[in-house]
Enzyme design. Structure first.
Site, PDB file in Angstrom:
ATOM      1  N   GLY A   1      55.288  21.586  -6.552  1.00 55.35           N
ATOM      2  CA  GLY A   1      53.918  21.134  -6.782  1.00 55.35           C
ATOM      3  C   GLY A   1      53.556  19.820  -6.119  1.00 55.35           C
ATOM      4  O   GLY A   1      52.724  19.082  -6.641  1.00 55.35           O
TER       5      GLY A   1
ATOM      6  N   ASN B   1      51.874  19.361  -3.336  1.00 57.08           N
ATOM      7  CA  ASN B   1      50.463  19.407  -2.951  1.00 57.08           C
ATOM      8  C   ASN B   1      49.561  19.325  -4.180  1.00 57.08           C
ATOM      9  O   ASN B   1      48.498  18.703  -4.129  1.00 57.08           O
ATOM     10  CB  ASN B   1      50.160  20.664  -2.135  1.00 57.08           C
ATOM     11  CG  ASN B   1      50.341  20.447  -0.646  1.00 57.08           C
ATOM     12  OD1 ASN B   1      49.790  19.520  -0.072  1.00 57.08           O
ATOM     13  ND2 ASN B   1      51.136  21.299  -0.016  1.00 57.08           N
TER      14      ASN B   1
ATOM     15  N   ASN C   1      44.177  28.246   1.050  1.00 56.86           N
ATOM     16  CA  ASN C   1      45.619  28.076   1.133  1.00 56.86           C
ATOM     17  C   ASN C   1      45.905  27.006   2.179  1.00 56.86           C
ATOM     18  O   ASN C   1      45.055  26.710   3.022  1.00 56.86           O
ATOM     19  CB  ASN C   1      46.277  29.398   1.550  1.00 56.86           C
ATOM     20  CG  ASN C   1      47.795  29.324   1.558  1.00 56.86           C
ATOM     21  OD1 ASN C   1      48.402  28.699   0.684  1.00 56.86           O
ATOM     22  ND2 ASN C   1      48.412  29.962   2.539  1.00 56.86           N
TER      23      ASN C   1
ATOM     24  N   HIS D   1      48.827  26.104   5.120  1.00 59.48           N
ATOM     25  CA  HIS D   1      49.928  26.733   5.851  1.00 59.48           C
ATOM     26  C   HIS D   1      50.534  25.714   6.805  1.00 59.48           C
ATOM     27  O   HIS D   1      49.799  24.994   7.485  1.00 59.48           O
ATOM     28  CB  HIS D   1      49.404  27.942   6.630  1.00 59.48           C
ATOM     29  CG  HIS D   1      50.482  28.675   7.364  1.00 59.48           C
ATOM     30  ND1 HIS D   1      51.406  29.467   6.713  1.00 59.48           N
ATOM     31  CD2 HIS D   1      50.800  28.723   8.676  1.00 59.48           C
ATOM     32  CE1 HIS D   1      52.244  29.968   7.614  1.00 59.48           C
ATOM     33  NE2 HIS D   1      51.896  29.535   8.808  1.00 59.48           N
TER      34      HIS D   1
ATOM     35  N   SER E   1      47.418  23.674   8.402  1.00 56.50           N
ATOM     36  CA  SER E   1      46.055  24.199   8.398  1.00 56.50           C
ATOM     37  C   SER E   1      45.642  24.581   6.986  1.00 56.50           C
ATOM     38  O   SER E   1      46.382  25.283   6.291  1.00 56.50           O
ATOM     39  CB  SER E   1      45.959  25.461   9.275  1.00 56.50           C
ATOM     40  OG  SER E   1      46.464  25.243  10.572  1.00 56.50           O
TER      41      SER E   1
ATOM     42  N   ASP F   1      47.662  34.722   6.438  1.00 52.52           N
ATOM     43  CA  ASP F   1      47.444  33.488   7.207  1.00 52.52           C
ATOM     44  C   ASP F   1      46.436  33.669   8.336  1.00 52.52           C
ATOM     45  O   ASP F   1      46.537  33.032   9.385  1.00 52.52           O
ATOM     46  CB  ASP F   1      48.775  32.966   7.786  1.00 52.52           C
ATOM     47  CG  ASP F   1      49.797  32.652   6.705  1.00 52.52           C
ATOM     48  OD1 ASP F   1      49.382  32.243   5.606  1.00 52.52           O
ATOM     49  OD2 ASP F   1      50.998  32.816   6.958  1.00 52.52           O
TER      50      ASP F   1
END
Length: 197
Positions: free
Chosen positions: A16, A18, A107, A109, A136, A145
């Site tokens: 976690g 992020n 999301n 990536h 990204s 993605d």
């Protein structure tokens, strides 16, 4: 608009980091819940320390991917989020699930999409002789993605870099651009309705 008007649910599977960056950024959002498919995910503790409701939906308790995704969708929808944030959520999602949140799910990536979709991005970039890598933030689409990119950050690839040293450099940028992308979406600076191709 008050921060609680823009509800966000974050999905995690691991540490976690992020999620922590999003919490620390003090964004104009209401973090309504953090949901994990793993009970031992440290990100759940990060959420608890920040006073955010947590839930665990263990994918191993479901017969197949579709039944897990439907249970997950029901729990997310309980919180009525305007944005679903995948923050290290290590599950391939069904098209039905993705389409339910189309234009409302993002999301991050660890590559400069459209390059190096999927896994082992850092090793692949080094092996290809790239001079730079990065990360990204993108809208989630049924193709892995492949959704429209919202924000990117670049980092140099140094001679002698390993996948681990490059990953650490990229992760620092993830912690900057993921909260920034969410802030822009919440403030209406980015159209949440992704372009149909």
């Amino acid at each position: 608009m008050s921060e609680n008007d823009f509800g966000v649910v974050v999905l995690i599977s691991g540490s976690g980091s992020n999620l922590q960056a999003i919490i620390d950024a003090q964004l104009p959002i209401g973090l309504r819940a953090v949901i994990s498919n793993r009970a031992d995910a440290y990100g759940l503790e990060r959420a608890r320390q920040a006073g955010i409701p947590t839930e665990v939906i263990d994918h191993r308790e479901f017969a197949d991917r579709t039944s897990f995704d439907r249970a997950l969708q029901a729990r997310i929808d309980h919180y009525q989020p305007r944005l679903v944030v995948l923050a290290g959520f290590m599950r391939i999602l069904t098209d039905e699930f993705v389409n339910h949140y189309r234009g409302r799910m993002i999301n991050i990536h660890p590559s400069l999409l459209p390059k190096y979709r999927g896994i082992n991005t850092h090793a692949r970039a080094i092996e290809a002789g790239e001079s730079e890598a990065g990360c990204s933030v993108h809208w989630v689409s049924p193709e892995l993605d492949a959704g429209p990119v919202i924000l990117q950050a670049k980092v140099p690839i140094h001679p002698g870099d390993s996948a681990d040293t490059l990953a650490a450099r990229v992760l620092e940028q993830e912690h900057k651009i993921y909260p920034e992308a969410i802030r822009r979406i919440a403030n209406g600076e980015i159209d949440r309705q992704e372009k149909r191709h």
